[in-house]
Design an enzyme around this catalytic site. Structure first.
Site, PDB file in Angstrom:
ATOM      1  N   HIS A 176      -1.175  -1.496  -3.624  1.00 18.73           N
ATOM      2  CA  HIS A 176      -2.136  -1.171  -2.366  1.00 18.73           C
ATOM      3  C   HIS A 176      -2.696   0.184  -2.354  1.00 18.73           C
ATOM      4  O   HIS A 176      -3.845   0.502  -1.872  1.00 18.73           O
ATOM      5  CB  HIS A 176      -1.443  -1.509  -1.051  1.00 18.73           C
ATOM      6  CG  HIS A 176      -1.865  -1.726   0.183  1.00 18.73           C
ATOM      7  ND1 HIS A 176      -1.439  -1.983   1.430  1.00 18.73           N
ATOM      8  CD2 HIS A 176      -3.267  -1.847   0.485  1.00 18.73           C
ATOM      9  CE1 HIS A 176      -2.303  -2.100   2.199  1.00 18.73           C
ATOM     10  NE2 HIS A 176      -3.449  -2.119   1.863  1.00 18.73           N
TER      11      HIS A 176
ATOM     12  N   HIS B 244       2.189  -5.068  -2.846  1.00 19.08           N
ATOM     13  CA  HIS B 244       2.348  -4.168  -1.534  1.00 19.08           C
ATOM     14  C   HIS B 244       3.765  -4.284  -1.531  1.00 19.08           C
ATOM     15  O   HIS B 244       4.721  -4.981  -2.388  1.00 19.08           O
ATOM     16  CB  HIS B 244       1.969  -5.179  -0.482  1.00 19.08           C
ATOM     17  CG  HIS B 244       0.563  -5.507  -0.308  1.00 19.08           C
ATOM     18  ND1 HIS B 244      -0.203  -4.460   0.201  1.00 19.08           N
ATOM     19  CD2 HIS B 244      -0.137  -6.308  -0.988  1.00 19.08           C
ATOM     20  CE1 HIS B 244      -1.515  -5.214   0.321  1.00 19.08           C
ATOM     21  NE2 HIS B 244      -1.568  -6.244  -0.625  1.00 19.08           N
TER      22      HIS B 244
ATOM     23  N   GLU C 297       3.406  -9.516  -1.402  1.00 20.31           N
ATOM     24  CA  GLU C 297       4.372  -8.596  -0.891  1.00 20.31           C
ATOM     25  C   GLU C 297       5.799  -8.443  -1.445  1.00 20.31           C
ATOM     26  O   GLU C 297       6.449  -9.503  -1.759  1.00 20.31           O
ATOM     27  CB  GLU C 297       4.713  -8.610   0.652  1.00 20.31           C
ATOM     28  CG  GLU C 297       3.421  -8.505   1.390  1.00 20.31           C
ATOM     29  CD  GLU C 297       3.258  -7.098   2.043  1.00 20.31           C
ATOM     30  OE1 GLU C 297       4.043  -6.163   1.562  1.00 20.31           O
ATOM     31  OE2 GLU C 297       2.313  -6.795   2.641  1.00 20.31           O
TER      32      GLU C 297
ATOM     33  N   ASP D 175       1.884   2.069  -0.801  1.00 19.93           N
ATOM     34  CA  ASP D 175       2.901   1.047  -1.575  1.00 19.93           C
ATOM     35  C   ASP D 175       2.184   0.362  -2.865  1.00 19.93           C
ATOM     36  O   ASP D 175       0.901   0.612  -2.844  1.00 19.93           O
ATOM     37  CB  ASP D 175       3.129  -0.027  -0.582  1.00 19.93           C
ATOM     38  CG  ASP D 175       2.004  -0.634   0.339  1.00 19.93           C
ATOM     39  OD1 ASP D 175       1.055  -0.078   0.568  1.00 19.93           O
ATOM     40  OD2 ASP D 175       1.767  -1.955   0.151  1.00 19.93           O
TER      41      ASP D 175
END
Length: 193
Positions: free
Chosen positions: A165, A45, A127, A175
């Protein structure tokens, strides 16, 4: 709990679902995984808070449920959301872990992978501090590849199941975006293997 972050590490250890030697900030935004569910998907992400800005503690505040709506006008629309990721890789390569890999973080939302819905049930979410259109740093690629190797060693089903994602929520999410260099990441992943 703050641990020394090994930005130049060549090997990560995972103990009981937690990375050793990284900053740990346990989030309450998770739930236990079904014990019959195997971890078989790694989802990449991106996030920046406020959008397009880097640094500070806003991402951690968001994942911990401590984001103040008055800190930025954008936060008024998101501060009540209950989301998390397993880990964040900052622009300088530092890693923060919020949720044990053995538990479900709330990162994927409405999602589908290989005819299976609810990707949070069987995935790990990483992330990267970034945006769809600003290049990621070499430190982030290095850390992501090293972290991925450690995760694959602990959860072998991840080997051939690494996606963005955007791949599990097409039309809803974009993303890690066009700025993410999958070729660079996969080359580093192979090199570190």
């Amino acid at each position: 709990m703050l641990k020394n972050n090994r930005a130049n590490s060549t090997e990560w250890a995972i103990e009981n679902g937690w990375l050793t030697d990284v900053e740990i900030q346990p989030s309450s935004h998770f739930e236990p995984r079904d014990k019959n569910e195997s971890i078989s998907l790694l989802v990449v992400h991106n996030i920046s808070l406020p959008p397009g800005q880097f640094g500070g503690n806003y991402i951690s505040d968001f994942f911990l449920g401590h984001l103040k709506p008055t800190a930025d006008p954008y936060f008024e629309s998101i501060y009540k959301m209950r989301v998390s990721a397993h880990c964040l890789i900052k622009r300088n390569g530092d890693i923060v872990q919020y949720v044990s890999f053995n538990d479900k973080a709330w990162h994927a939302g409405v999602s589908r992978y290989q005819d299976r819905d609810k990707c949070n049930d069987f995935s790990i979410g990483i992330e990267l501090e970034g945006t769809d259109d600003i290049p990621y740093t070499k430190e982030q690629y290095q850390q992501l590849s090293q972290l991925s190797r450690a995760l694959i060693a602990a959860y072998p089903a991840l080997q051939n199941n690494i996606v963005g994602h955007c791949d599990i929520a097409p039309g809803r999410k974009t993303d890690p975006g066009i700025s993410f260099d999958w070729q660079c990441y996969r080359a580093l992943l192979a090199e570190n293997g």
